[in-house]
Structure formats: C-alpha cells, structure tokens
Design a protein around this motif. Sequence first.
Motif, PDB file in Angstrom:
ATOM      1  N   GLU A 126      54.149  35.551  85.007  1.00  0.00           N
ATOM      2  CA  GLU A 126      54.552  34.692  86.131  1.00  0.00           C
ATOM      3  C   GLU A 126      56.046  34.360  86.096  1.00  0.00           C
ATOM      4  OE1 GLU A 126      52.225  32.041  87.864  1.00  0.00           O
ATOM      5  OE2 GLU A 126      50.387  33.151  87.486  1.00  0.00           O
ATOM      6  N   GLN A 127      56.683  34.499  84.937  1.00  0.00           N
ATOM      7  CA  GLN A 127      58.099  34.144  84.826  1.00  0.00           C
ATOM      8  C   GLN A 127      59.013  35.096  85.599  1.00  0.00           C
ATOM      9  OE1 GLN A 127      56.349  35.426  82.334  1.00  0.00           O
ATOM     10  NE2 GLN A 127      57.513  37.098  81.446  1.00  0.00           N
ATOM     11  N   ILE A 128      58.505  36.251  86.004  1.00  0.00           N
ATOM     12  CA  ILE A 128      59.356  37.177  86.758  1.00  0.00           C
ATOM     13  C   ILE A 128      59.759  36.591  88.102  1.00  0.00           C
ATOM     14  CG2 ILE A 128      58.417  39.229  85.643  1.00  0.00           C
ATOM     15  CD1 ILE A 128      56.843  39.759  88.231  1.00  0.00           C
ATOM     16  N   TRP A 129      58.980  35.646  88.628  1.00  0.00           N
ATOM     17  CA  TRP A 129      59.308  35.040  89.919  1.00  0.00           C
ATOM     18  C   TRP A 129      60.421  33.997  89.787  1.00  0.00           C
ATOM     19  CZ3 TRP A 129      57.692  37.969  93.509  1.00  0.00           C
ATOM     20  CH2 TRP A 129      56.493  38.669  93.363  1.00  0.00           C
ATOM     21  N   LYS A 130      60.802  33.683  88.565  1.00  0.00           N
ATOM     22  CA  LYS A 130      61.863  32.708  88.338  1.00  0.00           C
ATOM     23  C   LYS A 130      63.223  33.372  88.173  1.00  0.00           C
ATOM     24  CE  LYS A 130      58.589  29.637  86.156  1.00  0.00           C
ATOM     25  NZ  LYS A 130      58.060  29.138  84.912  1.00  0.00           N
ATOM     26  N   SER A 131      63.243  34.672  88.015  1.00  0.00           N
ATOM     27  CA  SER A 131      64.486  35.395  87.784  1.00  0.00           C
ATOM     28  C   SER A 131      64.920  36.142  89.044  1.00  0.00           C
ATOM     29  CB  SER A 131      64.279  36.398  86.639  1.00  0.00           C
ATOM     30  OG  SER A 131      65.319  37.341  86.613  1.00  0.00           O
ATOM     31  N   PRO A 132      66.118  35.835  89.556  1.00  0.00           N
ATOM     32  CA  PRO A 132      66.607  36.569  90.734  1.00  0.00           C
ATOM     33  C   PRO A 132      66.707  38.077  90.471  1.00  0.00           C
ATOM     34  CG  PRO A 132      67.971  34.644  90.331  1.00  0.00           C
ATOM     35  CD  PRO A 132      67.039  34.773  89.169  1.00  0.00           C
ATOM     36  N   LYS A 133      67.056  38.458  89.245  1.00  0.00           N
ATOM     37  CA  LYS A 133      67.142  39.880  88.893  1.00  0.00           C
ATOM     38  C   LYS A 133      65.780  40.553  89.037  1.00  0.00           C
ATOM     39  CE  LYS A 133      67.993  42.880  84.929  1.00  0.00           C
ATOM     40  NZ  LYS A 133      68.303  42.924  83.501  1.00  0.00           N
ATOM     41  N   ILE A 137      63.196  39.550  90.842  1.00  0.00           N
ATOM     42  CA  ILE A 137      62.803  39.569  92.261  1.00  0.00           C
ATOM     43  C   ILE A 137      63.534  40.682  92.991  1.00  0.00           C
ATOM     44  CG2 ILE A 137      62.890  38.265  94.429  1.00  0.00           C
ATOM     45  CD1 ILE A 137      62.418  35.734  92.721  1.00  0.00           C
ATOM     46  N   LEU A 138      64.814  40.861  92.699  1.00  0.00           N
ATOM     47  CA  LEU A 138      65.598  41.931  93.328  1.00  0.00           C
ATOM     48  C   LEU A 138      65.053  43.310  92.927  1.00  0.00           C
ATOM     49  CD1 LEU A 138      68.070  42.366  95.152  1.00  0.00           C
ATOM     50  CD2 LEU A 138      69.435  42.553  93.089  1.00  0.00           C
ATOM     51  N   ILE A 139      64.685  43.466  91.666  1.00  0.00           N
ATOM     52  CA  ILE A 139      64.103  44.738  91.203  1.00  0.00           C
ATOM     53  C   ILE A 139      62.787  45.005  91.927  1.00  0.00           C
ATOM     54  CG2 ILE A 139      63.024  45.887  89.215  1.00  0.00           C
ATOM     55  CD1 ILE A 139      65.210  44.582  87.476  1.00  0.00           C
ATOM     56  N   LEU A 140      61.942  43.976  92.063  1.00  0.00           N
ATOM     57  CA  LEU A 140      60.664  44.147  92.761  1.00  0.00           C
ATOM     58  C   LEU A 140      60.869  44.510  94.229  1.00  0.00           C
ATOM     59  CD1 LEU A 140      58.595  41.198  91.259  1.00  0.00           C
ATOM     60  CD2 LEU A 140      58.219  43.629  90.892  1.00  0.00           C
ATOM     61  N   LEU A 141      61.777  43.817  94.906  1.00  0.00           N
ATOM     62  CA  LEU A 141      62.045  44.117  96.321  1.00  0.00           C
ATOM     63  C   LEU A 141      62.637  45.511  96.496  1.00  0.00           C
ATOM     64  CD1 LEU A 141      63.444  40.715  97.630  1.00  0.00           C
ATOM     65  CD2 LEU A 141      61.300  41.805  98.259  1.00  0.00           C
ATOM     66  N   GLY A 142      63.618  45.831  95.667  1.00  0.00           N
ATOM     67  CA  GLY A 142      64.233  47.160  95.744  1.00  0.00           C
ATOM     68  C   GLY A 142      63.235  48.262  95.452  1.00  0.00           C
ATOM     69  N   GLY A 143      62.416  48.061  94.414  1.00  0.00           N
ATOM     70  CA  GLY A 143      61.392  49.048  94.078  1.00  0.00           C
ATOM     71  C   GLY A 143      60.371  49.207  95.185  1.00  0.00           C
ATOM     72  N   HIS A 161      63.185  56.909  80.969  1.00  0.00           N
ATOM     73  CA  HIS A 161      64.154  57.232  79.917  1.00  0.00           C
ATOM     74  C   HIS A 161      65.585  56.801  80.228  1.00  0.00           C
ATOM     75  CE1 HIS A 161      61.389  59.369  77.334  1.00  0.00           C
ATOM     76  NE2 HIS A 161      60.874  59.921  78.405  1.00  0.00           N
ATOM     77  N   PHE A 162      65.928  56.667  81.501  1.00  0.00           N
ATOM     78  CA  PHE A 162      67.329  56.370  81.835  1.00  0.00           C
ATOM     79  C   PHE A 162      67.509  55.041  82.565  1.00  0.00           C
ATOM     80  CE2 PHE A 162      67.068  61.098  81.786  1.00  0.00           C
ATOM     81  CZ  PHE A 162      67.838  61.284  80.647  1.00  0.00           C
ATOM     82  N   LEU A 163      66.689  54.775  83.577  1.00  0.00           N
ATOM     83  CA  LEU A 163      66.908  53.568  84.378  1.00  0.00           C
ATOM     84  C   LEU A 163      66.333  52.296  83.749  1.00  0.00           C
ATOM     85  CD1 LEU A 163      66.319  55.010  87.955  1.00  0.00           C
ATOM     86  CD2 LEU A 163      68.464  54.645  86.755  1.00  0.00           C
ATOM     87  N   LEU A 164      65.144  52.384  83.154  1.00  0.00           N
ATOM     88  CA  LEU A 164      64.527  51.207  82.534  1.00  0.00           C
ATOM     89  C   LEU A 164      65.428  50.596  81.459  1.00  0.00           C
ATOM     90  CD1 LEU A 164      61.958  49.455  82.675  1.00  0.00           C
ATOM     91  CD2 LEU A 164      61.044  50.855  80.827  1.00  0.00           C
ATOM     92  N   PRO A 165      66.036  51.406  80.564  1.00  0.00           N
ATOM     93  CA  PRO A 165      66.958  50.790  79.582  1.00  0.00           C
ATOM     94  C   PRO A 165      68.168  50.129  80.237  1.00  0.00           C
ATOM     95  CG  PRO A 165      66.288  52.957  78.840  1.00  0.00           C
ATOM     96  CD  PRO A 165      65.784  52.815  80.244  1.00  0.00           C
ATOM     97  N   LEU A 166      68.611  50.628  81.379  1.00  0.00           N
ATOM     98  CA  LEU A 166      69.757  50.004  82.068  1.00  0.00           C
ATOM     99  C   LEU A 166      69.362  48.665  82.702  1.00  0.00           C
ATOM    100  CD1 LEU A 166      71.378  53.077  83.879  1.00  0.00           C
ATOM    101  CD2 LEU A 166      72.223  51.868  81.846  1.00  0.00           C
ATOM    102  N   LEU A 167      68.114  48.566  83.163  1.00  0.00           N
ATOM    103  CA  LEU A 167      67.666  47.359  83.830  1.00  0.00           C
ATOM    104  C   LEU A 167      67.332  46.248  82.854  1.00  0.00           C
ATOM    105  CD1 LEU A 167      65.381  48.944  86.578  1.00  0.00           C
ATOM    106  CD2 LEU A 167      67.652  47.954  86.875  1.00  0.00           C
ATOM    107  N   PHE A 168      66.864  46.621  81.662  1.00  0.00           N
ATOM    108  CA  PHE A 168      66.468  45.609  80.688  1.00  0.00           C
ATOM    109  C   PHE A 168      67.323  45.757  79.486  1.00  0.00           C
ATOM    110  CE2 PHE A 168      62.752  46.001  83.359  1.00  0.00           C
ATOM    111  CZ  PHE A 168      62.428  44.688  83.580  1.00  0.00           C
TER     112      PHE A 168
END
Length: 185
Positions: free
Chosen positions: A117-124, A126-132, A178-185
């Motif tokens: 549930e904490q993902i809804w508290k982070s603007p990052k 939320i932006l990842i979810l919307l973009g995805g 392998h490439f994008l997930l490490p950049l996002l987190f």
Amino acid sequence: MSVIFQTWPWYAAGFLIGMVMLSLIYFGKNFGMSTNLQSLCSMTGLGKRIEYFDFDWKANRWNLLVVLGAMAGGFVAVHFMSDPSNVAINPKTIAQLSQMGIDAPNGQLMPQALFGEQIWKSPKSILILLGGGILIGFGTRYAGGCTSGHAISGLSNLQLPSLKAVIGFFIGGLIMAHFLLPLLF
C-alpha cells in the motif's frame, strides 16, 4: 483438497489451458483480455463518438464473463487458497532484488516494496504506474492484442503476427528486468 491449494505443475495447468483453447476454437471464439476493454467502452456509448468503439459488443458478452471469472478467481485464490510457502524463489533473484532495495517476499507471493500500500504514497511509484499503464495500453492496441490473446489464443491458432508479438513481449520483459528495473529502483 490439498491438490487445489498447492501450486499446480506446468503440465496440468498447460493441459487445462489447452482444453479451454480447443473448446474456444471449436466454437469459433478468440480469447483475449484487452478486447474486453474495447467492449466495455462500446457498452458505455463511446461508439457514437469514436468510430473505433462502434461495433456490436454483445457478440463479445461471453468474454466479459472471463474477466469477471478472472477477478473472482484471483480474489478467492489470494484470500482463501494461497500457500506461498511452496513458491521457491531463486536465491540469486532475492539477492539482486535486495540490492535494488526490494525486500524478499518473506512468505508472501509479492514483495511489499512493489505491491504494498505504500506505493500510493510515493509520487515516483504513482508516476511509474501511470506511465506503465499508458505504455501497456498503447502497446496492446499497437500489437493488436494483449499477452494472453497473442500467447494463448494467437499461437494456438498458428498466427504469425502472434508469434512476432510474443517474441517482442519476451524481449521487452528481458530489457525491463535487466536494464530498466535497476534504473528505476
């Protein structure tokens, strides 16, 4: 009853999916979840304004039951039938995820860092979810269907465009993991 609560082997689940596909082919139906989104939009009357949604959605009524069944089945599975103790995650995967700050599931099927549930508290987040979501929606329409439609229905009908789409899905998943997930987190 213990068989129902355990993770099913690939050959049992694959056999059942194959039987469903054979019955759909027999009745002249195509399976795919993204078609339901188009049907839902058509049901609301968007077909009067947008030509893409102007079609007889009633011909796809049966497929809307698939969505309801998937939602109900998912709810029942998570709340009443899940036994994550029999899910084995490769220790190397757990180590790689911990380097990115993603905790091990610890008796759950999904890590809280990605699905809590904490993902809804982070603007990052939320932006990842919307973009995805936007990319998935665009990609689904651009590819002419979703992963389930192409990988299950299209491949069982020996459609070359589905084979190309599934290859693209796997390549995209590998790039993401392998490439994008490490950049996002």
